[in-house]
Structure formats: structure tokens, C-alpha cells
Motif scaffolding. Structure first.
Motif, PDB file in Angstrom:
ATOM      1  N   MET A  37     -12.579 -34.380 -28.161  1.00  0.00           N
ATOM      2  CA  MET A  37     -11.774 -33.855 -29.257  1.00  0.00           C
ATOM      3  C   MET A  37     -12.686 -33.138 -30.247  1.00  0.00           C
ATOM      4  O   MET A  37     -13.828 -33.560 -30.469  1.00  0.00           O
ATOM      5  CB  MET A  37     -10.980 -34.981 -29.939  1.00  0.00           C
ATOM      6  CG  MET A  37      -9.972 -35.634 -29.011  1.00  0.00           C
ATOM      7  SD  MET A  37      -9.035 -37.011 -29.746  1.00  0.00           S
ATOM      8  CE  MET A  37      -8.037 -36.143 -30.963  1.00  0.00           C
ATOM      9  N   ARG A  57     -13.317 -31.897 -34.018  1.00  0.00           N
ATOM     10  CA  ARG A  57     -12.914 -32.063 -35.421  1.00  0.00           C
ATOM     11  C   ARG A  57     -12.989 -30.706 -36.119  1.00  0.00           C
ATOM     12  O   ARG A  57     -14.038 -30.072 -36.148  1.00  0.00           O
ATOM     13  CB  ARG A  57     -13.821 -33.077 -36.116  1.00  0.00           C
ATOM     14  CG  ARG A  57     -13.271 -33.585 -37.438  1.00  0.00           C
ATOM     15  CD  ARG A  57     -14.089 -34.769 -37.930  1.00  0.00           C
ATOM     16  NE  ARG A  57     -13.408 -35.425 -39.052  1.00  0.00           N
ATOM     17  CZ  ARG A  57     -13.626 -35.134 -40.333  1.00  0.00           C
ATOM     18  NH1 ARG A  57     -14.521 -34.203 -40.665  1.00  0.00           N
ATOM     19  NH2 ARG A  57     -12.966 -35.768 -41.286  1.00  0.00           N
ATOM     20  N   GLU A 103      -5.000 -36.061 -40.268  1.00  0.00           N
ATOM     21  CA  GLU A 103      -4.199 -36.311 -39.067  1.00  0.00           C
ATOM     22  C   GLU A 103      -5.094 -36.456 -37.840  1.00  0.00           C
ATOM     23  O   GLU A 103      -4.880 -37.343 -37.000  1.00  0.00           O
ATOM     24  CB  GLU A 103      -3.187 -35.180 -38.866  1.00  0.00           C
ATOM     25  CG  GLU A 103      -2.107 -35.158 -39.941  1.00  0.00           C
ATOM     26  CD  GLU A 103      -1.163 -33.973 -39.840  1.00  0.00           C
ATOM     27  OE1 GLU A 103      -0.265 -33.855 -40.693  1.00  0.00           O
ATOM     28  OE2 GLU A 103      -1.318 -33.149 -38.903  1.00  0.00           O
ATOM     29  N   PHE A 104      -6.113 -35.612 -37.749  1.00  0.00           N
ATOM     30  CA  PHE A 104      -7.064 -35.690 -36.636  1.00  0.00           C
ATOM     31  C   PHE A 104      -7.759 -37.051 -36.618  1.00  0.00           C
ATOM     32  O   PHE A 104      -7.803 -37.736 -35.590  1.00  0.00           O
ATOM     33  CB  PHE A 104      -8.093 -34.564 -36.756  1.00  0.00           C
ATOM     34  CG  PHE A 104      -9.173 -34.608 -35.711  1.00  0.00           C
ATOM     35  CD1 PHE A 104      -9.026 -33.919 -34.517  1.00  0.00           C
ATOM     36  CD2 PHE A 104     -10.346 -35.338 -35.916  1.00  0.00           C
ATOM     37  CE1 PHE A 104     -10.023 -33.958 -33.546  1.00  0.00           C
ATOM     38  CE2 PHE A 104     -11.339 -35.389 -34.955  1.00  0.00           C
ATOM     39  CZ  PHE A 104     -11.176 -34.690 -33.763  1.00  0.00           C
ATOM     40  N   ASP A 105      -8.307 -37.442 -37.758  1.00  0.00           N
ATOM     41  CA  ASP A 105      -9.049 -38.709 -37.845  1.00  0.00           C
ATOM     42  C   ASP A 105      -8.152 -39.901 -37.544  1.00  0.00           C
ATOM     43  O   ASP A 105      -8.586 -40.870 -36.900  1.00  0.00           O
ATOM     44  CB  ASP A 105      -9.680 -38.858 -39.230  1.00  0.00           C
ATOM     45  CG  ASP A 105     -10.811 -37.866 -39.476  1.00  0.00           C
ATOM     46  OD1 ASP A 105     -11.362 -37.340 -38.493  1.00  0.00           O
ATOM     47  OD2 ASP A 105     -11.127 -37.611 -40.658  1.00  0.00           O
ATOM     48  N   ILE A 137      -9.341 -27.101 -32.867  1.00  0.00           N
ATOM     49  CA  ILE A 137      -8.797 -28.449 -32.700  1.00  0.00           C
ATOM     50  C   ILE A 137      -8.110 -28.621 -31.345  1.00  0.00           C
ATOM     51  O   ILE A 137      -7.813 -29.735 -30.927  1.00  0.00           O
ATOM     52  CB  ILE A 137      -7.822 -28.762 -33.863  1.00  0.00           C
ATOM     53  CG1 ILE A 137      -7.591 -30.264 -34.019  1.00  0.00           C
ATOM     54  CG2 ILE A 137      -6.509 -28.006 -33.704  1.00  0.00           C
ATOM     55  CD1 ILE A 137      -6.836 -30.632 -35.287  1.00  0.00           C
ATOM     56  N   LEU A 187       1.300 -35.858 -36.759  1.00  0.00           N
ATOM     57  CA  LEU A 187       0.528 -34.618 -36.592  1.00  0.00           C
ATOM     58  C   LEU A 187       1.285 -33.428 -37.178  1.00  0.00           C
ATOM     59  O   LEU A 187       1.116 -32.291 -36.728  1.00  0.00           O
ATOM     60  CB  LEU A 187       0.239 -34.370 -35.104  1.00  0.00           C
ATOM     61  CG  LEU A 187      -0.539 -35.466 -34.354  1.00  0.00           C
ATOM     62  CD1 LEU A 187      -0.588 -35.164 -32.866  1.00  0.00           C
ATOM     63  CD2 LEU A 187      -1.945 -35.621 -34.925  1.00  0.00           C
ATOM     64  N   ILE A 190      -0.667 -30.240 -38.292  1.00  0.00           N
ATOM     65  CA  ILE A 190      -1.269 -29.576 -37.133  1.00  0.00           C
ATOM     66  C   ILE A 190      -0.184 -28.874 -36.313  1.00  0.00           C
ATOM     67  O   ILE A 190      -0.351 -27.727 -35.881  1.00  0.00           O
ATOM     68  CB  ILE A 190      -2.052 -30.591 -36.284  1.00  0.00           C
ATOM     69  CG1 ILE A 190      -3.279 -31.090 -37.072  1.00  0.00           C
ATOM     70  CG2 ILE A 190      -2.486 -29.985 -34.950  1.00  0.00           C
ATOM     71  CD1 ILE A 190      -3.960 -32.302 -36.477  1.00  0.00           C
ATOM     72  N   MET A 192      -4.797 -31.375 -28.254  1.00  0.00           N
ATOM     73  CA  MET A 192      -5.982 -31.819 -28.987  1.00  0.00           C
ATOM     74  C   MET A 192      -6.977 -32.570 -28.115  1.00  0.00           C
ATOM     75  O   MET A 192      -8.086 -32.868 -28.555  1.00  0.00           O
ATOM     76  CB  MET A 192      -5.555 -32.702 -30.163  1.00  0.00           C
ATOM     77  CG  MET A 192      -4.709 -31.988 -31.199  1.00  0.00           C
ATOM     78  SD  MET A 192      -3.952 -33.121 -32.399  1.00  0.00           S
ATOM     79  CE  MET A 192      -5.417 -33.782 -33.225  1.00  0.00           C
TER      80      MET A 192
END
Length: 312
Positions: free
Chosen positions: A11, A13, A48-50, A78, A289, A292, A303
Motif C-alpha cells: 500500500m 501512503r 482513512e489510509f492509516d 494511493i 474511505l 478517497i 488501494m
């Protein structure tokens, strides 16, 4: 026999996340967010990613997180599964991208990170020369792989070229299954930009929006192929596709437990019967998400780049 799912994901970041103007021309899932400052959009996307990475690692799924480059205009970094895929025979595929700024996502540094984690890479199939002829094939966005049965599904679009898809299938020894998937845009039927928006194949099931496949012969053939391979077919609607219910990925953890990863909007769009069907096959993980999805026009599956490479 190949495994259908993996326990290791790459993934990226993001450093420059925003709605990419270059992809909006045929990604109708992107929505302009004119009321939110770019810095706030980026901050929310990072959160949201984390949170998704934390959700995955908390159940024992291995996630290799690489940072996007600060010095490149890469708003879609991403979504690494579009430019690279990792295969069990020590092979990597690198793909030609429709948007010029997405081509900047391709970095040798990513391969170094993967190798430094102990994974073996011997060969690289590089299809990027096709960009010179405006021919594109955007990785496992364009291609849905049934690895156990050596079949590859591809919904043709401006980002998914038929000849290049067949070349990929010859190189990696997959049987090609072609079709066109459409969506309603202002009263017209237009091609869905990536196959993985409306289709996903797990170990024992397949999620698909059959209503998106207007050609009856193509629809019938895909259903036949999936049934032949003993996949339970879980049909989703176009409305559910719009909530990214097709943009999902089954993975496993270090204890061989399996999980279907999706966004919270995807999960909320599913009805009780669909959720019950899925839970007979796998556990479900979902994470918010929304930023995103709105700005990037992609969701959970986009992702995650699966790593099937062998280790030292």
C-alpha cells in the motif's frame, strides 16, 4: 496450483492526494469537492489510509507501506494496483497508464522495498511502451485474475485494451475472458473504467454486477465460466457498484483466516442476504474511505497491490 489470495499487500501512503483532473474524463465515480480545501482533503485521505492499514494489520494481514514521493504530481499514488502486479513465479508486471501524471507513480524504489522484505524478483514484464501508441492496461484494475483456474477477466474500456490484455494472458498463461461493462451516465451507457469496480473473485465466490454487462452472450459466458469453477455468484446492483460494493478484495492473515476487505459505504449498500452469503465464505472487514472514494473514484481494492512473490 496458484493460491487465489495472499497474506501480503503493498500500500502506498499518499503525499499528493486530490481529485485527479486527468482521470475524471472517464472515471465517473470521481466527484469534485469544491467546498473542501485541498489540504483538508489530503489530511482526511491520510486518516482513512492509516485507519485501513491499522484494520488490516490488527487481524494479522501483512501490509508493506511505502511512502509516495513528495516531489511528483501523483494524486492517485494511493492506488498502486493499477501500475504493478506481483506474481508467484518471481515475476512482476508493470503497466501502461491512461493519465500522464499516473505514469509518475512507477518507481524502481518500490521494487527495492519489496526485495528488501525478502521477496524474490527475477523477471519484469514491462508493457509501458504501449503508452506511445495510446494503448493502456491498468493492472488489476483492468484485469480480474482467477489464479486457481488460470482465467483472466477484462471489461474493455479506454483504459483496458483488448490486444494488450491478450498479450498479458499469453505471457502469464491465463485464458482471456473479454466483455464490456457499462454504467448509466446522464441517460447514456458508458464503459466502466476499471473491471474491478464491478467484479471481484475470491476463493469460493465471485461478486459481479451482471446488469452492467449489456451483451447477453457475454453475460451468459461469464456466469458459465464462474459456475464451471464452482464460484458462488453474488450479484450486486448498479446502485451498489456506485457505492463501491464491487471494489473489494479477499485476503488472508498469518493464521490462514480469510477476510473480504471493503469500504464502509460498500458494506452499508449490501443487503442482509448478500452479507449472509459472503459470511458463509469469509470474514468481512470494512473501513471508512469516503474522502478517497469521492475524490479518487476508487476504493479499498484499488488501494491494495497483492504480493504473490516467493520469499528467500
Amino acid at each position: 496450483m496458484q493460491n487465489q489470495i495472499t497474506d501480503t499487500l503493498l500500500m502506498i501512503r499518499p503525499e499528493n492526494f486530490r481529485a485527479n483532473q486527468q482521470t475524471m474524463v472517464n472515471n465517473y465515480y470521481q466527484k469534485k469537492d469544491g467546498n473542501t480545501l485541498p489540504i483538508a482533503i489530503h489530511k482526511k485521505a491520510l486518516e482513512e489510509f492509516d485507519a485501513l492499514v491499522k484494520e488490516l494489520t490488527s487481524v494479522g494481514i501483512q501490509v508493506i507501506v511505502a511512502n509516495d514521493s513528495k516531489d511528483t504530481d501523483t494524486p492517485d499514488a494511493i492506488f498502486p494496483n493499477n501500475w504493478i502486479s506481483f506474481h508467484k513465479n518471481k515475476t512482476v508486471a508493470v503497466y501502461p497508464m491512461f493519465a500522464e501524471n499516473r505514469r509518475l507513480e512507477r518507481r524502481d524504489e518500490i521494487l527495492n522495498i519489496i526485495e528488501n522484505k525478502g521477496f524474490l524478483i527475477e523477471d519484469i514484464f514491462d508493457y509501458t511502451e504501449a503508452e506511445k501508441e495510446n494503448i493502456f492496461l491498468e493492472g488489476t484494475g483492468s484485469i480480474i485474475l482467477d489464479r486457481e483456474n488460470n482465467k483472466a477477466y477484462c471489461g474493455l474500456s479506454a483504459r483496458s485494451n483488448e490486444e494488450l490484455f491478450i498479450e498479458f494472458c499469453e505471457d502469464f498463461e491465463y485464458t482471456p475472458i473479454l466483455f464490456t461493462a457499462n454504467q448509466n451516465i446522464n441517460g447514456a451507457r458508458k464503459a466502466i473504467y476499471h473491471t474491478n469496480i464491478m467484479m471481484s473473485i475470491g476463493e469460493t465466490f465471485a461478486i459481479i454486477c451482471t446488469d452492467a454487462i449489456d451483451d447477453k452472450k457475454e453475460r451468459k459466458n461469464i456466469i458459465k465460466q464462474l459456475k464451471e469453477d464452482k464460484k458462488q455468484i453474488i450479484i450486486i446492483s448498479e446502485a451498489q457498484v456506485n457505492q463501491f460494493a464491487g471494489n473489494v478484495l479477499q485476503v488472508k492473515n498469518n493464521k490462514n483466516q480469510t477476510f473480504l476487505v471493503m469500504s464502509s459505504s460498500a458494506y452499508k449498500s449490501l443487503d442482509k442476504n448478500q452479507i449472509d452469503q459472503l459470511k458463509k465464505h469469509t470474514n468481512i472487514i470494512h473501513s471508512n474511505l469516503s474522502t478517497i472514494e469521492k475524490n479518487g473514484g476508487g476504493s479499498a481494492r484499488c488501494m491494495m497491490a497483492e504480493i504473490f512473490l516467493p520469499k528467500n
